[in-house]
Write an enzyme that holds these catalytic residues in place. Structure first.
Site, PDB file in Angstrom:
ATOM      1  N   HIS A 186       0.839  -1.200   0.000  1.00 53.86           N
ATOM      2  CA  HIS A 186       0.000   0.000   0.000  1.00 53.86           C
ATOM      3  C   HIS A 186       0.883   1.263   0.000  1.00 53.86           C
ATOM      4  O   HIS A 186       0.730   2.137  -0.864  1.00 53.86           O
ATOM      5  CB  HIS A 186      -0.918  -0.016   1.224  1.00 53.86           C
ATOM      6  CG  HIS A 186      -1.846   1.149   1.322  1.00 53.86           C
ATOM      7  ND1 HIS A 186      -3.169   1.085   0.926  1.00 53.86           N
ATOM      8  CD2 HIS A 186      -1.660   2.421   1.760  1.00 53.86           C
ATOM      9  CE1 HIS A 186      -3.738   2.271   1.115  1.00 53.86           C
ATOM     10  NE2 HIS A 186      -2.838   3.101   1.630  1.00 53.86           N
ATOM     11  N   GLU A 187       1.802   1.322   0.949  1.00 55.18           N
ATOM     12  CA  GLU A 187       2.640   2.527   1.048  1.00 55.18           C
ATOM     13  C   GLU A 187       3.578   2.648  -0.152  1.00 55.18           C
ATOM     14  O   GLU A 187       3.847   3.752  -0.627  1.00 55.18           O
ATOM     15  CB  GLU A 187       3.431   2.535   2.364  1.00 55.18           C
ATOM     16  CG  GLU A 187       2.569   2.518   3.637  1.00 55.18           C
ATOM     17  CD  GLU A 187       1.441   3.554   3.660  1.00 55.18           C
ATOM     18  OE1 GLU A 187       1.587   4.614   3.029  1.00 55.18           O
ATOM     19  OE2 GLU A 187       0.400   3.294   4.299  1.00 55.18           O
ATOM     20  N   HIS A 212       1.677   4.306  -2.848  1.00 54.27           N
ATOM     21  CA  HIS A 212       1.705   5.771  -2.669  1.00 54.27           C
ATOM     22  C   HIS A 212       3.061   6.319  -3.144  1.00 54.27           C
ATOM     23  O   HIS A 212       3.136   7.346  -3.810  1.00 54.27           O
ATOM     24  CB  HIS A 212       1.545   6.128  -1.188  1.00 54.27           C
ATOM     25  CG  HIS A 212       0.121   6.112  -0.686  1.00 54.27           C
ATOM     26  ND1 HIS A 212      -0.878   6.855  -1.255  1.00 54.27           N
ATOM     27  CD2 HIS A 212      -0.450   5.459   0.367  1.00 54.27           C
ATOM     28  CE1 HIS A 212      -2.021   6.657  -0.582  1.00 54.27           C
ATOM     29  NE2 HIS A 212      -1.783   5.814   0.401  1.00 54.27           N
ATOM     30  N   GLU A 223      -4.837   7.667  -3.017  1.00 49.41           N
ATOM     31  CA  GLU A 223      -5.284   6.397  -2.445  1.00 49.41           C
ATOM     32  C   GLU A 223      -5.574   5.371  -3.552  1.00 49.41           C
ATOM     33  O   GLU A 223      -5.427   4.167  -3.335  1.00 49.41           O
ATOM     34  CB  GLU A 223      -6.515   6.647  -1.561  1.00 49.41           C
ATOM     35  CG  GLU A 223      -6.916   5.499  -0.658  1.00 49.41           C
ATOM     36  CD  GLU A 223      -5.919   5.176   0.462  1.00 49.41           C
ATOM     37  OE1 GLU A 223      -4.917   5.917   0.632  1.00 49.41           O
ATOM     38  OE2 GLU A 223      -6.139   4.171   1.157  1.00 49.41           O
TER      39      GLU A 223
HETATM   40 CO    CO Z   1      -3.232   5.186   1.903  1.00 52.49          CO
END
Ligand code: CO
Length: 504
Positions: free
Chosen positions: A267-268, A271, A298
């Site tokens: 997830h990170e 980003h 997101e």
């Molecule tokens: Co996020």
């Protein structure tokens, strides 16, 4: 001063302010990783001072004059040009920063600074009544904030726009309505299904050092550049884009659950790939070098986490590696069983622990409730009851205590009313972009099976990352997919995925 000279001066100022602000980012990163705990008080002084300096420099009337001098000139003739996008978005930020009266900004800061510990205490005691007076105060100030910013229709539009520029209640409401209609029955069908994956597989013993090695190799395969970033440990994982060549990610490890760090890191890193894909060498400190919105940011993290990381094709490549590294936990596990386990769906109380299918229901509930609160349709004192009623409708479970219900999130006590929808918008955009990427690149799944993610990353760079804020989120979505944001791609994806796993 010519419009061009004004524009050049404006860009120079913005870059300086951002450079100063990025010093606060690194201080914040240090605070969340290596700073000794007794350094907290001085650190808040440092970060507070930098934030004030940035704010003062930005709200200087001279900045307003420079914007005005550039606006209406030939520079903005093509509304999609670099200069036009920069001027449009700097104007937007400038108005937002200057419209709020100082005493309101101060009242909000003071009230939320007290409301947050009061919320933490109320949550600990699971006593919503304790938090009600604070929620009333924060709500009152938040409505004043919306009034100061100005809006069409209802105050929530102003609040939502603060976090997702260009988004409107009508747009969110229509996407969520479609989603609710199909998602609630899907989650109910999953709950009633006789076919259930074995969830315990992900809760075996996973050595933290090995998780770290595996997580790093996954991030590197995604395209995360460790010469331009690093991975560290923290309590609340995040990604911070500090400046050109420096985008850091943070994660946390749970020795008895492989999902947390693995999908948290993906997830990170998602980003981070967005931050790394912005043309910061050229545009740092200007809107053209910044992400479009929280929702689009997101969408990048969720796509890598879910559409990529929770796909079977991804595990065709990574399962043998995972089995070599976690021999005891995964040696006897088939791909199908592992795939089922990482996609296990179980309605639960807490949003941040929710699976991919139920997560959006948590967000829709919050959107509806906080919107009703800003319209005066729900009073803060009635929030717990309203929350529990809707929670039962959407997720099919009875809330047992306030700490597991309307007291679980920090957002309202911090004044972040209007923020929640961006999480679900991210999921919707992720699905819509990914469906288009698959259409443009029919071999994408084959790529994943070979451990090749470069084509997907290249597509994201070309279509999303390198544009910075050239387009607003809704415009970008139409440019890329030819359609406005819709619930359909996400539902099509979820129905196919869970239909297979749960035999629906
Ligand atoms: Co996020």
């Amino acid at each position: 001063m010519t419009p061009q000279a004004a524009y050049d001066e404006l860009i120079k100022k913005c870059k300086e302010i951002s450079t100063l602000g990025s010093a606060a980012s690194i201080l914040h990163w240090d605070q969340e990783t290596y700073m000794p705990k007794n350094g907290v008080a001085h650190r808040s002084e440092q970060i507070g001072l930098i934030a004030r300096m940035c704010h003062q420099q930005f709200v200087d009337p001279k900045i307003g004059d420079l914007i005005s001098a550039a606006e209406g000139s030939d520079l903005v003739k093509d509304p999609e040009s670099e200069a036009a996008a920069n001027i449009r978005e700097i104007r937007y930020e400038y108005d937002k920063a200057t419209k709020l009266p100082n005493d309101l900004v101060e009242a909000l800061a003071k009230t939320t600074a007290q409301a947050t510990p009061a919320w933490a205490e109320a949550r600990k005691k699971s006593d919503f009544a304790m938090f009600v007076p604070w929620l009333e105060k924060v709500l009152d100030l938040t409505i004043k904030k919306a009034e100061a910013i100005g809006y069409e229709g209802e105050p929530y539009n102003a609040l939502l726009d603060t976090y997702e520029p260009g988004a409107t209640v009508a747009q969110v409401e229509s996407a969520f309505a479609g989603l609710r209609k199909e998602l609630v029955p899907l989650v109910a069908a999953i709950k009633d299904s006789k076919k259930k994956p074995d969830e315990s597989i992900i809760m075996r013993s996973y050595d933290v050092e090995k998780q770290k090695i595996f997580g790093e190799s996954v991030a590197a395969a995604m395209g995360y550049d460790f010469d331009a970033g690093r991975l560290d440990i923290t309590t609340h994982p995040f990604c911070t884009g500090i400046g050109p060549g420096d985008t850091r990610i943070l994660t946390r490890y749970n020795p008895n659950r492989i999902n947390d760090a693995l999908f948290g890191t993906m997830h990170e890193a998602g980003h981070a790939l967005y931050e790394m894909g912005l043309e910061k060498e050229k545009y740092f400190g200007t809107p053209m070098g910044e992400s479009v919105s929280l929702g689009i940011h997101e969408s990048q993290s969720r796509m890598w986490e879910n559409q990529v990381g929770r796909s079977k094709a991804f595990w065709v490549y990574f399962m043998p590696q995972a089995q070599r590294i976690f021999r005891e936990a995964l040696g006897d596990v088939s791909i199908d069983d592992f795939y089922g386990a990482i996609n296990y769906v179980k309605p639960s109380y807490i949003r941040v622990e929710a699976d991919e299918a139920t997560y959006n229901l948590h967000i829709m509930l919050r959107f509806e409730l906080e919107r009703a609160m800003t319209k005066g349709e729900i009073k803060p004192k009635d929030m717990a009851g309203e929350w529990n009623k809707r929670f039962k409708d959407y997720l099919g479970i009875e809330v047992d205590k306030d700490a597991n219900g309307c007291l679980q999130d920090v957002h309202w006590s911090s004044g972040l009313i209007g923020y929640f929808p961006t999480y679900a918008l991210g999921n919707l955009y992720a699905a819509q972009f990914f469906a288009k990427a698959k259409q443009d690149m029919p071999n994408l799944e084959e790529d994943f099976k070979q451990g090749n993610f470069a084509n997907l990353l290249g597509w994201l760079r070309k279509n999303i990352h390198r544009h910075g804020q050239r387009y607003r989120a809704n415009v970008l979505c139409e440019k890329i997919t030819g359609k406005p944001l819709s619930h359909e791609p996400l539902m099509t994806y979820m129905k196919a995925k869970y239909g297979e796993i749960y035999g629906l």
